[in-house]
Design a protein around this motif. Structure first.
Motif, mmCIF file in Angstrom:
data_model
loop_
_atom_site.group_PDB
_atom_site.id
_atom_site.type_symbol
_atom_site.label_atom_id
_atom_site.label_comp_id
_atom_site.label_asym_id
_atom_site.label_seq_id
_atom_site.Cartn_x
_atom_site.Cartn_y
_atom_site.Cartn_z
ATOM 1 N N ALA A 35 43.921 23.467 3.929
ATOM 2 C CA ALA A 35 43.026 22.275 4.288
ATOM 3 C C ALA A 35 42.063 22.560 5.191
ATOM 4 C CB ALA A 35 44.033 21.008 4.876
ATOM 5 N N TRP A 36 41.007 21.874 5.218
ATOM 6 C CA TRP A 36 39.678 22.155 5.973
ATOM 7 C C TRP A 36 38.924 20.846 6.056
ATOM 8 C CZ3 TRP A 36 40.204 24.299 1.077
ATOM 9 C CH2 TRP A 36 39.353 24.032 0.401
ATOM 10 N N SER A 37 37.710 20.877 6.412
ATOM 11 C CA SER A 37 37.071 19.717 6.679
ATOM 12 C C SER A 37 35.714 19.814 6.057
ATOM 13 C CB SER A 37 36.741 19.681 8.287
ATOM 14 O OG SER A 37 37.590 19.631 8.839
ATOM 15 N N VAL A 38 34.926 18.817 5.875
ATOM 16 C CA VAL A 38 33.703 18.418 5.505
ATOM 17 C C VAL A 38 32.908 17.515 6.311
ATOM 18 C CG1 VAL A 38 33.841 19.314 3.143
ATOM 19 C CG2 VAL A 38 34.217 16.817 3.730
ATOM 20 N N ALA B 89 42.336 20.565 10.675
ATOM 21 C CA ALA B 89 41.140 19.193 10.028
ATOM 22 C C ALA B 89 41.253 18.214 10.547
ATOM 23 C CB ALA B 89 41.705 19.619 8.492
ATOM 24 N N ILE B 90 42.557 17.726 10.680
ATOM 25 C CA ILE B 90 42.959 16.138 11.014
ATOM 26 C C ILE B 90 42.367 15.920 12.621
ATOM 27 C CG2 ILE B 90 44.601 14.513 11.508
ATOM 28 C CD1 ILE B 90 46.143 15.639 9.084
ATOM 29 N N SER C 271 51.383 18.246 13.100
ATOM 30 C CA SER C 271 50.808 17.105 14.052
ATOM 31 C C SER C 271 49.597 17.194 14.752
ATOM 32 C CB SER C 271 51.997 16.876 14.988
ATOM 33 O OG SER C 271 51.615 16.158 16.029
ATOM 34 N N ILE C 272 48.685 16.303 14.633
ATOM 35 C CA ILE C 272 47.494 16.237 15.252
ATOM 36 C C ILE C 272 47.959 16.204 16.976
ATOM 37 C CG2 ILE C 272 47.423 13.659 15.325
ATOM 38 C CD1 ILE C 272 44.453 13.994 15.408
ATOM 39 N N TYR C 273 49.020 15.629 17.344
ATOM 40 C CA TYR C 273 49.396 15.582 18.879
ATOM 41 C C TYR C 273 49.621 17.317 19.272
ATOM 42 C CZ TYR C 273 51.882 14.568 22.888
ATOM 43 O OH TYR C 273 52.545 14.459 24.299
ATOM 44 N N ASN C 274 50.064 18.029 18.561
ATOM 45 C CA ASN C 274 50.448 19.353 18.619
ATOM 46 C C ASN C 274 49.174 20.224 18.905
ATOM 47 O OD1 ASN C 274 52.892 20.906 19.292
ATOM 48 N ND2 ASN C 274 52.475 22.015 17.125
ATOM 49 N N VAL C 275 48.195 19.780 18.050
ATOM 50 C CA VAL C 275 46.985 20.535 18.212
ATOM 51 C C VAL C 275 46.223 20.312 19.465
ATOM 52 C CG1 VAL C 275 44.586 20.836 17.183
ATOM 53 C CG2 VAL C 275 46.462 20.657 15.589
ATOM 54 N N LEU C 276 46.101 18.803 19.839
ATOM 55 C CA LEU C 276 45.527 18.376 21.001
ATOM 56 C C LEU C 276 46.163 18.499 22.176
ATOM 57 C CD1 LEU C 276 44.105 15.036 19.559
ATOM 58 C CD2 LEU C 276 42.778 17.229 19.954
ATOM 59 N N PHE C 277 47.498 18.644 22.443
ATOM 60 C CA PHE C 277 48.253 18.504 23.544
ATOM 61 C C PHE C 277 48.959 20.094 23.774
ATOM 62 C CE2 PHE C 277 47.634 14.241 22.985
ATOM 63 C CZ PHE C 277 47.365 13.738 24.478
ATOM 64 N N GLN D 98 35.569 14.403 6.601
ATOM 65 C CA GLN D 98 36.657 14.095 5.715
ATOM 66 C C GLN D 98 37.595 15.594 5.445
ATOM 67 O OE1 GLN D 98 35.543 12.718 1.939
ATOM 68 N NE2 GLN D 98 34.198 11.171 2.526
ATOM 69 N N VAL D 99 38.695 15.306 5.213
ATOM 70 C CA VAL D 99 39.689 16.624 5.076
ATOM 71 C C VAL D 99 39.689 16.820 3.602
ATOM 72 C CG1 VAL D 99 41.935 17.155 5.555
ATOM 73 C CG2 VAL D 99 40.997 15.888 7.091
ATOM 74 N N VAL D 100 39.542 18.113 3.441
ATOM 75 C CA VAL D 100 39.627 18.601 1.947
ATOM 76 C C VAL D 100 41.000 19.413 1.916
ATOM 77 C CG1 VAL D 100 38.403 20.084 0.159
ATOM 78 C CG2 VAL D 100 37.156 18.909 1.904
ATOM 79 N N THR D 101 41.496 19.313 0.773
ATOM 80 C CA THR D 101 42.761 20.085 0.492
ATOM 81 C C THR D 101 42.877 21.047 -0.883
ATOM 82 O OG1 THR D 101 43.941 18.489 -0.683
ATOM 83 C CG2 THR D 101 44.149 18.675 1.792
ATOM 84 N N SER D 102 43.545 21.980 -0.864
ATOM 85 C CA SER D 102 43.664 22.995 -2.073
ATOM 86 C C SER D 102 44.838 23.347 -2.221
ATOM 87 C CB SER D 102 42.698 24.333 -1.739
ATOM 88 O OG SER D 102 43.205 24.888 -1.055
ATOM 89 N N GLY D 103 45.975 22.183 -2.181
ATOM 90 C CA GLY D 103 47.329 22.440 -2.504
ATOM 91 C C GLY D 103 47.917 23.058 -1.213
ATOM 92 N N ASN D 104 47.796 24.317 -0.801
ATOM 93 C CA ASN D 104 48.391 24.853 0.523
ATOM 94 C C ASN D 104 47.355 25.079 1.406
ATOM 95 O OD1 ASN D 104 47.025 26.984 -0.463
ATOM 96 N ND2 ASN D 104 48.874 28.495 -0.653
#
Length: 159
Positions: free
Chosen positions: A94-97, A71-72, A55-61, A86-92
Motif C-alpha cells: 500500500a502507498w499513497s496518492v 499510507a493511512i 495500526s495508525i496509532y502504532n505509526v503515530l505513537f 487516497q491509499v492505493v493497494t496492490s494486494g500485498n
C-alpha cells in the motif's frame, strides 16, 4: 480516535504557514519518514503483532508500522491539511496518492524509508508501474484522472 486526532493536529501545527501544497506534502512525508521504522515483526506472522503493525496509532505513537499503516497515517495528515489523498493497494503493498493543482501523484513512504532520497515521491503512475514494479489494483482517482505525470525533484527539493 481522539488521541490520533490530537496527534495529527499536533503534527499539523509543525507545518510552517508559508508552505505551498507541494512543500506541505514534502514536509509531512519527510517528517514521518525520518521518524518511522518498518516493523519487521510482521514477518513472524503473529496475529497480534500483525494487527499492531498495521495500526495508525502504532505509526503515530510508536514510530513503527508497515506500508498500509504508513499510507493511512499519511492520509490522516493530508486530510488535516485539506490536501486530497487516497491509499492505493496492490494486494500485498500500500502507498499513497495526493492531488495537487488538479493532478494526482504517487508517493510511497515504504519505498523511501531506508534513505529518504525521494525516489518514490510525487511520481506518475507510469513511473510507479515501470520503475518500481508497483501493481495498482485499487481505483484511486476521480473519473479519468490518473497520475499521469511526475513533479521533478528540482521543483520541491532545495539543494
Amino acid at each position: 480516535m481522539i488521541e490520533i486526532k490530537e496527534k495529527v493536529d499536533e503534527i499539523k501545527k509543525k507545518i510552517p504557514d508559508s508552505l505551498n501544497d507541494i512543500e506541505k506534502v514534502l514536509f509531512l512525508y519527510e517528517y514521518l519518514g525520518k521518524k518511522i521504522k518498518y516493523d519487521k515483526r510482521i514477518a513472524n506472522k503473529d496475529e497480534r503483532q500483525s494487527h499492531d503493525s498495521k495500526s495508525i496509532y502504532n505509526v503515530l505513537f510508536n514510530n513503527k508500522g508497515v506500508c498500509s499503516s504508513f499510507a493511512i497515517a499519511f492520509k490522516a495528515l493530508m486530510d488535516a491539511t485539506n490536501i486530497e489523498c487516497q491509499v492505493v493497494t496492490s494486494g500485498n503493498h500500500a502507498w499513497s496518492v495526493v492531488k495537487i493543482n488538479g493532478y494526482w501523484y504517487h508517493l510511497d513512504l515504504t519505498c523511501d524509508l531506508h534513505n529518504m532520497k525521494l525516489e518514490c515521491f510525487l511520481k506518475s503512475e507510469r513511473y510507479m508501474l515501470k520503475e518500481n514494479s508497483h501493481q495498482i489494483y485499487t481505483y484511486y482517482a476521480d473519473g479519468k484522472d490518473i497520475a499521469g505525470r511526475s513533479i521533478p525533484i528540482e521543483r520541491y527539493k532545495k539543494t
